[in-house]
Design a protein around this motif. Sequence first.
Motif, PDB file in Angstrom:
ATOM      1  N   GLY A 225    -142.268 -61.715  32.051  1.00  0.00           N
ATOM      2  CA  GLY A 225    -142.287 -60.884  32.486  1.00  0.00           C
ATOM      3  C   GLY A 225    -142.348 -61.965  34.265  1.00  0.00           C
ATOM      4  O   GLY A 225    -142.783 -61.494  34.781  1.00  0.00           O
ATOM      5  N   GLY A 226    -141.492 -62.758  34.152  1.00  0.00           N
ATOM      6  CA  GLY A 226    -140.667 -62.983  35.541  1.00  0.00           C
ATOM      7  C   GLY A 226    -141.334 -64.327  35.907  1.00  0.00           C
ATOM      8  O   GLY A 226    -142.144 -64.105  37.279  1.00  0.00           O
ATOM      9  N   GLY A 227    -142.227 -64.921  35.332  1.00  0.00           N
ATOM     10  CA  GLY A 227    -143.162 -66.068  35.605  1.00  0.00           C
ATOM     11  C   GLY A 227    -144.670 -65.718  34.897  1.00  0.00           C
ATOM     12  O   GLY A 227    -145.595 -66.453  35.886  1.00  0.00           O
ATOM     13  N   LEU A 228    -144.829 -64.964  33.679  1.00  0.00           N
ATOM     14  CA  LEU A 228    -146.298 -65.497  33.726  1.00  0.00           C
ATOM     15  C   LEU A 228    -146.816 -66.654  32.405  1.00  0.00           C
ATOM     16  O   LEU A 228    -145.411 -66.560  31.720  1.00  0.00           O
ATOM     17  CB  LEU A 228    -146.542 -64.102  33.024  1.00  0.00           C
ATOM     18  CG  LEU A 228    -146.823 -62.759  34.107  1.00  0.00           C
ATOM     19  CD1 LEU A 228    -147.502 -61.444  32.883  1.00  0.00           C
ATOM     20  CD2 LEU A 228    -148.364 -63.973  34.437  1.00  0.00           C
ATOM     21  N   SER A 410    -160.130 -63.973  39.291  1.00  0.00           N
ATOM     22  CA  SER A 410    -159.063 -63.376  38.801  1.00  0.00           C
ATOM     23  C   SER A 410    -159.060 -64.725  37.778  1.00  0.00           C
ATOM     24  O   SER A 410    -157.687 -64.388  36.785  1.00  0.00           O
ATOM     25  CB  SER A 410    -158.549 -64.464  39.810  1.00  0.00           C
ATOM     26  OG  SER A 410    -157.698 -63.357  41.175  1.00  0.00           O
ATOM     27  N   VAL A 415    -159.532 -61.106  32.278  1.00  0.00           N
ATOM     28  CA  VAL A 415    -158.216 -61.032  32.803  1.00  0.00           C
ATOM     29  C   VAL A 415    -156.987 -62.481  32.277  1.00  0.00           C
ATOM     30  O   VAL A 415    -156.039 -61.383  32.224  1.00  0.00           O
ATOM     31  CB  VAL A 415    -157.801 -61.847  34.239  1.00  0.00           C
ATOM     32  CG1 VAL A 415    -156.936 -61.101  34.912  1.00  0.00           C
ATOM     33  CG2 VAL A 415    -159.488 -60.756  34.996  1.00  0.00           C
ATOM     34  N   PRO A 448    -149.557 -55.674  30.073  1.00  0.00           N
ATOM     35  CA  PRO A 448    -148.324 -54.836  30.057  1.00  0.00           C
ATOM     36  C   PRO A 448    -146.825 -55.501  30.837  1.00  0.00           C
ATOM     37  O   PRO A 448    -147.052 -56.833  31.405  1.00  0.00           O
ATOM     38  CB  PRO A 448    -148.924 -53.545  31.208  1.00  0.00           C
ATOM     39  CG  PRO A 448    -149.901 -54.948  32.293  1.00  0.00           C
ATOM     40  CD  PRO A 448    -149.869 -55.669  30.673  1.00  0.00           C
ATOM     41  N   ARG A 450    -142.812 -54.653  31.575  1.00  0.00           N
ATOM     42  CA  ARG A 450    -142.102 -53.605  31.411  1.00  0.00           C
ATOM     43  C   ARG A 450    -140.422 -54.475  31.297  1.00  0.00           C
ATOM     44  O   ARG A 450    -140.290 -55.783  32.351  1.00  0.00           O
ATOM     45  CB  ARG A 450    -142.227 -52.824  32.412  1.00  0.00           C
ATOM     46  CG  ARG A 450    -141.086 -51.603  32.406  1.00  0.00           C
ATOM     47  CD  ARG A 450    -141.524 -50.567  33.301  1.00  0.00           C
ATOM     48  NE  ARG A 450    -141.144 -51.249  34.940  1.00  0.00           N
ATOM     49  CZ  ARG A 450    -141.433 -50.709  36.619  1.00  0.00           C
ATOM     50  NH1 ARG A 450    -141.554 -49.775  36.396  1.00  0.00           N
ATOM     51  NH2 ARG A 450    -141.193 -51.602  37.865  1.00  0.00           N
TER      52      ARG A 450
ATOM     53  N   ALA B  44    -146.933 -64.506  40.165  1.00  0.00           N
ATOM     54  CA  ALA B  44    -146.349 -64.301  38.897  1.00  0.00           C
ATOM     55  C   ALA B  44    -147.675 -63.389  38.210  1.00  0.00           C
ATOM     56  O   ALA B  44    -148.708 -62.499  37.879  1.00  0.00           O
ATOM     57  CB  ALA B  44    -144.743 -64.130  37.883  1.00  0.00           C
ATOM     58  N   MET B  46    -150.596 -63.487  40.110  1.00  0.00           N
ATOM     59  CA  MET B  46    -151.248 -63.389  40.662  1.00  0.00           C
ATOM     60  C   MET B  46    -150.897 -62.013  41.194  1.00  0.00           C
ATOM     61  O   MET B  46    -152.265 -60.968  40.898  1.00  0.00           O
ATOM     62  CB  MET B  46    -151.055 -63.580  42.402  1.00  0.00           C
ATOM     63  CG  MET B  46    -151.580 -65.312  42.312  1.00  0.00           C
ATOM     64  SD  MET B  46    -151.245 -65.891  44.334  1.00  0.00           S
ATOM     65  CE  MET B  46    -152.385 -65.731  44.601  1.00  0.00           C
ATOM     66  N   PHE B  48    -149.909 -59.926  38.365  1.00  0.00           N
ATOM     67  CA  PHE B  48    -150.630 -59.432  37.102  1.00  0.00           C
ATOM     68  C   PHE B  48    -152.073 -59.848  36.893  1.00  0.00           C
ATOM     69  O   PHE B  48    -153.099 -58.170  37.138  1.00  0.00           O
ATOM     70  CB  PHE B  48    -150.280 -60.250  35.755  1.00  0.00           C
ATOM     71  CG  PHE B  48    -151.549 -60.160  35.039  1.00  0.00           C
ATOM     72  CD1 PHE B  48    -150.275 -59.583  33.913  1.00  0.00           C
ATOM     73  CD2 PHE B  48    -152.751 -60.881  34.622  1.00  0.00           C
ATOM     74  CE1 PHE B  48    -151.279 -59.278  32.211  1.00  0.00           C
ATOM     75  CE2 PHE B  48    -152.683 -60.912  33.527  1.00  0.00           C
ATOM     76  CZ  PHE B  48    -153.012 -59.919  32.229  1.00  0.00           C
ATOM     77  N   LYS B  52    -155.026 -56.224  37.068  1.00  0.00           N
ATOM     78  CA  LYS B  52    -155.356 -55.637  35.400  1.00  0.00           C
ATOM     79  C   LYS B  52    -156.564 -56.058  36.348  1.00  0.00           C
ATOM     80  O   LYS B  52    -157.726 -55.143  35.580  1.00  0.00           O
ATOM     81  CB  LYS B  52    -155.510 -57.036  34.598  1.00  0.00           C
ATOM     82  CG  LYS B  52    -156.485 -57.544  33.479  1.00  0.00           C
ATOM     83  CD  LYS B  52    -155.402 -57.815  32.681  1.00  0.00           C
ATOM     84  CE  LYS B  52    -156.532 -57.957  31.180  1.00  0.00           C
ATOM     85  NZ  LYS B  52    -156.042 -58.749  30.277  1.00  0.00           N
ATOM     86  N   PHE B  58    -148.114 -50.870  36.816  1.00  0.00           N
ATOM     87  CA  PHE B  58    -146.840 -52.110  37.653  1.00  0.00           C
ATOM     88  C   PHE B  58    -146.500 -50.870  38.958  1.00  0.00           C
ATOM     89  O   PHE B  58    -145.607 -51.421  40.126  1.00  0.00           O
ATOM     90  CB  PHE B  58    -145.699 -51.829  36.373  1.00  0.00           C
ATOM     91  CG  PHE B  58    -145.251 -52.959  35.779  1.00  0.00           C
ATOM     92  CD1 PHE B  58    -145.630 -54.281  36.125  1.00  0.00           C
ATOM     93  CD2 PHE B  58    -145.901 -52.387  34.794  1.00  0.00           C
ATOM     94  CE1 PHE B  58    -145.154 -55.202  35.689  1.00  0.00           C
ATOM     95  CE2 PHE B  58    -145.470 -53.879  34.061  1.00  0.00           C
ATOM     96  CZ  PHE B  58    -145.657 -54.889  34.425  1.00  0.00           C
ATOM     97  N   GLU B  62    -146.851 -51.831  43.147  1.00  0.00           N
ATOM     98  CA  GLU B  62    -145.545 -51.895  43.740  1.00  0.00           C
ATOM     99  C   GLU B  62    -145.978 -51.854  45.033  1.00  0.00           C
ATOM    100  O   GLU B  62    -145.641 -51.220  47.047  1.00  0.00           O
ATOM    101  CB  GLU B  62    -144.190 -52.001  42.570  1.00  0.00           C
ATOM    102  CG  GLU B  62    -143.879 -52.943  42.061  1.00  0.00           C
ATOM    103  CD  GLU B  62    -142.348 -52.723  41.866  1.00  0.00           C
ATOM    104  OE1 GLU B  62    -141.950 -51.248  41.904  1.00  0.00           O
ATOM    105  OE2 GLU B  62    -142.313 -52.753  40.442  1.00  0.00           O
TER     106      GLU B  62
END
Lengths: 572, 448
Positions: A225-228, A410, A415, A448, A450, B44, B46, B48, B52, B58, B62
């Motif tokens: 996910g681009g950096g998770l 967070s 979370v 989630p 995508r 990423a 943050m 997320f 959540k 998404f 955005e």
Amino acid sequence: MSNESNGAGAPEHYAIGISFGNSYSSIAHISQEGKVEVIANEEGDRQIPSILSYVEGEEYHGTQAKAQLVRNSKNTIAFFKDYVGKSYDKIDPTPCQNSAHPTEKDGQVVFRVQDKEGDEPSNVSVSEITTRHIRRLRNSAADYTGKNITSAVVTVPTDTSSEQKAALSKAAKDANIEILQFIHEPIATVLAYDTRIPESVRDRVIVVADFGGTRSDAAVVSCTGGGLYSILATTHDYDLGGKDLDQVLIDHFAKEFEKKHKSDPRKNDRSLAKLKLESEAVKKALSQSAQATCSVESLADGADFRSTVNRTRFQLLSVKAFQKFTRIIEEVIKKADLDVLDIDEVILSGGTSHVPKIAENVQALFPQTTKVLAPATTTASLNPSELSARGAAIQASMIQEFDKEDIEQSTHEMVTVTPHTQNPIGVQVTGQAKDSFTVVIPANTAVPARKTKTIDAPEGDVLLQVSEGDREIKVTKPESKPKTNGTKDDEDEDDSDEDEDDEEDEIREKVYKVKKQLAEFQFTGLKKGTKLEVTVNIDSDLGVQITARENKGPGGIRGTLAAPKPTENGST
Amino acid sequence: MSTTSKVVPSPEGFKASDDSNPNFRSVSSLSNGVMRTIEPVGPAFMAFARRKRLGRTFSEDERIQQQSKAKKVEEDDDGEISEPEDPLMLARDPKDWRGQDHYAVLGLSKYRWRATDEQIKRAHRKKVLKHHPDKKAAAGEDDADGFFKCIQKAHETLTDPARRRQFDSVDEAADVLPPSKKDIQKPGAFYKKWRPVFESEGRFSNKQPVPRLGDDNSTKEDVERFYDFFYNFDSWRSFEYLDEDVPDDNADRDHKRHIERKNNNARRKRKTEDTARLRKLVDDALGYDERIARFRKQEKANKNKKRDAQEAAAKAEAEAKAKAKEEEEKRKAEEDAKAKVDKEQGKKAKEAAKNAAKKNKRAVRSSVKDVNYFTAGEPSPSDIDNCLNDVDKVIAGIDVDELAALVSQLEVAGKDGGAVKKVFSDKTSEMVGAGKLKDSELKYFKLS
């Protein structure tokens, strides 16, 4: 503007990243140009020994304190980090053999040192020592940046308990630093590399190996996910580190000395301390050059010692230790239920990663497509000793604007704990080879999620199949005629991994098999050279929306899969 | 598992699962996921966490992110206006509007006199939206429009520049009390504590901008300008706001005038008091200001320097003079001494000459005696007398040098009477020839 002058009264706050290690600590911050900068202390050290020493009430820190290990070992406190937040019966006092010994007081770990002027030594608790150490780090950072340091992000090993974190928080608070967040060392390491080029954060599986001074850890991290980042597995070896390599050199030099002078410097505490310091220096020098000189004045019995060792000799002597380092990497991959072929990247961090042979051994473990980030294998690598401090600084700069409460919310499990896909999701189209499988969403992706993938489609009517796959390692034994396998393996050969066929070893490949079909799409009358764009979107409840469309075509086909029932066992 | 080894077939006999979507067939749902912890690190995450926690998808996230970037111009500091409302304030009686803190009512107590008209307008709108009586009624509270009236009054007061000035004049909450002596003990505390005081006082100035207190490094000019400004403070502060209400027209006219007079007097009195207060404040600040003392010291040091220089010059001059004098004296003394020595030496020579002459004379005389006064046998006294007289005449007639020469001649002659006589005769004849002696005067050494 008159109304802005009012807001400026708020206290200025500035956060740094601290990597607090057993043997060395580093601090880093983000400079005004937005670059990560590892801070040098007053002595110019970027790796500051986590050692404090007391001489007649005066406190020495870092390199100066380390030098006191020879002369004043009783009042020099080293290797205390692992004791923070632990009771006396849980600690391993071995590393402190040559410095102040930890003792028990009310179940707590204390050091009995003479830290004030006078005759009577006092008990200094580990937490107090940590506070003093952090205060020195804070002062160095404040001097360097010219700012008032109020908070920090601190890296911790993945096995740190919440008591240890609480103890660290308290110790830092006593040094006027609020710890905004604890982040795991492997993640900080990955972050240090990823934020150099944030746009190009690829989804991948990374092995982070941290070879420290007294302990070594390894972790498999999946980045999706681009950096998770999620940690898939970890291993720890509490008795493996740079000290083992030091020991190899100590033994080597001691034997040489014994041959000449008939006395073993290891039998004398002071001689041993001298030899240990010098051996560490020699080890470091050998990472840079092919040969290094060990020279100690008055090593034992008043005899000076001077000897030269070259890198090959060192590597021969420490073969066993090197094997241990590679072994924990193998171990962690196995623990994550993965194969070396699944690993896209290996990051070596910690001071011991400077040793070229270790990096070479690690590279040999993986196929050539796997990138090993260490000074010996790629020039693009960062200094492995600084990685976790860098990562912490990056995180600190990102969260310093937020309230503590906000950060806590967070980072709450509500979370952070989230479902990850069990299997990779991929697509196949009519006309492709039977075991081709284009992965759209890899396994262990946090939802989630995508993702979009574009594939080539054949002419005419096409069926697009979306399914969960199963990754298997196919082992091909180049039996009697390894040279001719180019023609023999033609039908079942994939496009990958052709370059290893000269080796005697078996050829290992990664193949995907369809495990569970999810959906089908139908396209009719496609023109030649059409590309199909497939977007898979997984909701947080694992419901799936799939959109497939001809490239640059209008509309496309949209389909939805219901979320699985929690009781249903999807793994069959 | 039978499908796994087969190539994907052509879509012959494709059956859609749903008629509305003819080209799609769903086969099964996704397998259940594995619960794992994401590391709360990195940009990423943050995003997320935001998604959540706020339950966004998404695209929603955005959109909102973009919106929040774009909308910044419109609602810049909406959050800054909101402050908690004091329940006591909410319960205020609108009739007592003079006593209310208009800024607090609008939620601007952070800004007070600094609040811009724009902020006041926006704050008012926000409060109206919240406290409108209709809204209260909808929420079931019965005609609690007291606070709404307070809001309106506050808005009315603050949007009229004249009335806002009147209120600002007596807005005690914006005043900053001067620090005590103890507060400014620490180095640098003077500036820190007094700066807000002068900033708050400066708001009443007709002349803007108001010079700033500065700091330790301010120049003397700046500091002087600052204190000059506050000593000659041109204030618009007025105290109409505290006036007692003047009764309506229909009331007693005398009473009305009385009250007006009283108000006027009270205003004047307050204004005088305020001026005095400010003056004292500036006096105090000046008294504590270390810079003043420092400048004085510097000035004094400068002055002293000048005086010292003058004194030094005078001293140098005097010294030079004294030295010259001394030298002169010395020279004189030396000269005197020399003269004296010379004199003494002359005297001695003279004496020596005299002595020599005496000796020569004696020698001359004795020479004649040695030759028995030119007689054979015992000389008669008259012979002696005559001879000596002549000799004396010769001696008297010649000078010292001639005498010496005569003596040497006589020595050569020795005791020979003829030779001696010849010497004398030669001499007398020479002297007679020179006119120094007359022949007739001689008795003995006649030329004959």
